[in-house]
Design a protein around this motif. Structure first.
Motif: not given
Length: 241
Positions: A22, A161, A193
């Motif tokens: 992140n 994502e 992720h």
């Protein structure tokens, strides 16, 4: 710096993964490639021509399409109409022709609906084509976003994502769709992720950390790179009590 001296290329029919912790600069990179943010230095080239400094709609007109982490349908429209919105760069007739119901406008709308149904079928939403958007599940809404992006006839599609919030079965279907997109010669750039999901899809992976590229290569090469391991897992020191 959000992104610093990043050199990145993606090719037709390729699925390129972009990963990092992140705050690594992934979303900023996407925003620049999509034309939402102008880089303070460097240039963005697409098919040999610089797009640096051009407005967002110029990027879209060239075939660069982005999906977002959160579904953003037009709730007042049906599913078919939501997908047709993605064709705005292809529709040539004006408002007056629509109001008058000219033959050109009617033919263009029929063609647009045919294309919309094609992409709705491609993502597996055919049985919901006439349903209100509000009846879709979260996962189905994600498929609607993809269908709308495909309706824009992209040559480069950016996925931010896409597996977030999806069930295992939905992730499996999404992976099939993304492979199907790349199989049509469309370049795919993917932020994700969910590492098992991304590593099973991508042919190449680029890793960012603090805005800089720290590794690139095949999924196997990247997963075994010490710099990548350190960026994700940190340094573990073992001492004596």
């Amino acid at each position: 710096l959000a992104v610093s001296d990043l050199d990145l290329a993606v090719y037709p029919g390729e699925i390129l993964g972009l990963i990092g912790p992140n705050g690594a600069g992934k979303s900023t990179t996407f925003a620049m490639i999509a034309g939402a943010i102008a880089p303070s230095a460097g240039e963005i080239f697409f098919k040999g021509q610089s797009l640096t400094g051009q407005p967002t709609h110029a990027f879209a007109a060239r075939g660069i399409v982005r999906t977002f982490q959160h579904n953003k349908p037009f709730d007042s429209m049906g599913i078919e109409e939501n997908v047709m919105v993605g064709m705005h760069t292809q529709i040539k007739h004006g408002l007056w022709q629509v109001v008058m119901g000219t033959a050109q406008a009617l033919a263009s709308e029929r063609a647009a609906r045919d294309k919309a149904r094609h992409w709705i079928d491609f993502v597996g939403l055919s049985e919901y084509a006439e349903a209100p958007v509000g009846t879709l599940s979260f996962g189905q809404g994600r498929l609607l976003e993809i269908a709308r992006g495909l309706a824009a006839q992209p040559e480069l599609m950016l996925f931010d994502e896409p597996a977030a919030g999806l069930t295992s079965a939905e992730c499996g279907r999404l992976a099939e769709i993304i492979r199907g997109i790349a199989a049509q010669g469309i370049a795919v750039l993917l932020i994700e992720h969910d590492m098992p999901f991304l590593m099973a899809l991508a042919q190449r992976v680029v890793v960012l950390n603090f805005g800089e590229k720290i590794a690139q290569g095949s999924p196997i090469e990247v997963q075994s790179d010490p710099a990548v391991v350190a960026a994700y897992l940190g340094q573990v020191k073992v001492g004596h009590a």
